[in-house]
Design an enzyme around this catalytic site. Structure first.
Site, mmCIF file in Angstrom:
data_model
loop_
_atom_site.group_PDB
_atom_site.id
_atom_site.type_symbol
_atom_site.label_atom_id
_atom_site.label_comp_id
_atom_site.label_asym_id
_atom_site.label_seq_id
_atom_site.Cartn_x
_atom_site.Cartn_y
_atom_site.Cartn_z
ATOM 1 N N ARG A 64 0.820 -1.209 0.000
ATOM 2 C CA ARG A 64 0.000 0.000 0.000
ATOM 3 C C ARG A 64 0.859 1.266 0.000
ATOM 4 N NH1 ARG A 64 -5.247 1.392 1.060
ATOM 5 N NH2 ARG A 64 -5.799 -0.798 1.150
ATOM 6 N N ARG A 90 -10.532 3.718 -2.346
ATOM 7 C CA ARG A 90 -9.359 3.273 -1.573
ATOM 8 C C ARG A 90 -8.941 4.327 -0.562
ATOM 9 N NH1 ARG A 90 -7.461 -1.562 -3.273
ATOM 10 N NH2 ARG A 90 -7.907 -1.971 -5.464
ATOM 11 N N ILE A 91 -8.463 3.818 0.560
ATOM 12 C CA ILE A 91 -7.944 4.697 1.603
ATOM 13 C C ILE A 91 -6.555 5.155 1.182
ATOM 14 C CG2 ILE A 91 -7.344 4.847 4.054
ATOM 15 C CD1 ILE A 91 -10.278 4.186 3.483
ATOM 16 N N ASN A 106 -13.838 14.872 -0.597
ATOM 17 C CA ASN A 106 -14.484 13.574 -0.818
ATOM 18 C C ASN A 106 -15.994 13.745 -0.842
ATOM 19 O OD1 ASN A 106 -14.750 10.684 -0.981
ATOM 20 N ND2 ASN A 106 -15.211 10.644 1.213
ATOM 21 N N THR A 107 -16.642 12.909 -1.614
ATOM 22 C CA THR A 107 -18.104 12.888 -1.592
ATOM 23 C C THR A 107 -18.543 11.497 -1.155
ATOM 24 O OG1 THR A 107 -20.095 13.069 -2.934
ATOM 25 C CG2 THR A 107 -18.095 12.544 -4.119
ATOM 26 N N HIS A 108 -19.571 11.469 -0.289
ATOM 27 C CA HIS A 108 -19.972 10.197 0.318
ATOM 28 C C HIS A 108 -21.502 10.090 0.335
ATOM 29 C CE1 HIS A 108 -19.635 6.655 2.801
ATOM 30 N NE2 HIS A 108 -20.558 7.142 3.606
ATOM 31 N N ALA A 141 -7.020 11.397 6.915
ATOM 32 C CA ALA A 141 -6.507 10.039 6.695
ATOM 33 C C ALA A 141 -7.457 8.954 7.189
ATOM 34 C CB ALA A 141 -5.133 9.892 7.350
ATOM 35 N N GLY A 142 -8.623 9.330 7.709
ATOM 36 C CA GLY A 142 -9.579 8.335 8.189
ATOM 37 C C GLY A 142 -10.482 7.835 7.067
HETATM 38 C C1 GAR Z 1 -20.901 7.827 -5.049
HETATM 39 O O1 GAR Z 1 -22.190 7.725 -4.500
HETATM 40 C C2 GAR Z 1 -19.879 8.164 -3.982
HETATM 41 O O2 GAR Z 1 -20.364 8.973 -2.976
HETATM 42 C C3 GAR Z 1 -19.551 6.795 -3.444
HETATM 43 O O3 GAR Z 1 -19.449 6.015 -4.589
HETATM 44 C C4 GAR Z 1 -20.380 6.486 -5.566
HETATM 45 C C5 GAR Z 1 -19.669 6.618 -6.878
HETATM 46 O O4 GAR Z 1 -20.573 6.813 -7.915
HETATM 47 N N1 GAR Z 1 -18.365 6.839 -2.639
HETATM 48 C C6 GAR Z 1 -18.225 6.186 -1.488
HETATM 49 O O5 GAR Z 1 -19.038 5.387 -1.069
HETATM 50 C C7 GAR Z 1 -16.953 6.508 -0.722
HETATM 51 N N2 GAR Z 1 -17.014 6.043 0.593
HETATM 52 P P1 GAR Z 1 -20.095 7.268 -9.365
HETATM 53 O O6 GAR Z 1 -18.862 6.414 -9.729
HETATM 54 O O7 GAR Z 1 -21.236 6.961 -10.252
HETATM 55 O O8 GAR Z 1 -19.760 8.729 -9.319
#
Ligand code: GAR
Length: 192
Positions: A64, A90-91, A106-108, A141-142
């Site tokens: 890693r 990935r982290i 980041n988007t979650h 980093a979490g």
């Molecule tokens: C999104 O909903 C994003 O928030 C999520 O993966 C999806 C990617 O969709 N990310 C996570 O869960 C990170 N922890 P996409 O490839 O269609 O944009």
């Protein structure tokens, strides 16, 4: 504002960013799109839009730490103001975070700090919460931790499956990501 976007899969959020840039709604330059494995649709979409792409395949590195070093170098080569993790599963190491401190977004697909990790939509459904949503935040980093910039709620309907719920979240998430990047580009003093 120059951005590098990191993806692991479909890249539909990335596509919303590309569309917003192309329509003139979003005044940023997508310097490059990178992936952690070969053959992602996210990279394919980017190449089709004429955006430089790179792949730092996790499987090509003995550990890693070496993969992280290679990823850091590949991203830094494009001198981004902001690095966007958009479905990048990935982290990254503290060294990567240090290199892009306060600039890694980041988007979650959940209302953090609830339901972090790779299965945020599944976990919210399994818990039985009635409202979930999405979060755009500065990543540290979490796992999906760091200062929150924007959130929006999405109701969970009784008949929702993971797919139907994730699709509704993504509609909101795409708008929130574009709006956050726009705010950053116009007034780069968002909390971090
Ligand atoms: C999104 O909903 C994003 O928030 C999520 O993966 C999806 C990617 O969709 N990310 C996570 O869960 C990170 N922890 P996409 O490839 O269609 O944009």
């Amino acid at each position: 504002m120059r951005i590098v976007v990191l993806v692991s899969g479909t890249g539909s959020n990335l596509q919303a960013v590309i569309d917003a840039v192309q329509s003139g709604e979003l005044p940023v330059e997508i310097a490059a799109v990178g992936a952690d494995r070969p053959g992602t649709y996210g990279v394919e979409r980017s190449a089709a839009a004429g955006i430089p792409t790179f792949e730092v395949d996790f499987k090509d590195y003995p550990d890693r730490a070496e993969w992280n070093a290679a990823l850091t170098e590949a991203v830094a080569a494009y001198s981004p103001d902001v690095v966007v993790s958009s479905g990048f599963m990935r982290i990254v190491s503290p060294a990567f975070i240090d290199a892009f401190r306060g600039r890694y977004l980041n988007t979650h697909p959940a209302l953090l700090p609830a339901f972090p990790g790779a299965h945020g939509v599944h976990d919210a459904l399994a818990y039985g919460v009635k409202v979930t949503g999405c979060t755009v935040h500065w990543a540290d980093a979490g796992v999906d931790t760091g200062p929150i910039i924007a959130q929006e709620a999405v109701d969970i309907e009784p008949e929702d499956t993971e797919d139907t719920l994730h699709e509704r979240i993504k509609v909101v998430e795409r708008r929130l990501l574009v709006a956050t990047l726009r705010q950053l580009a116009l007034a780069p003093a968002l909390p971090n």
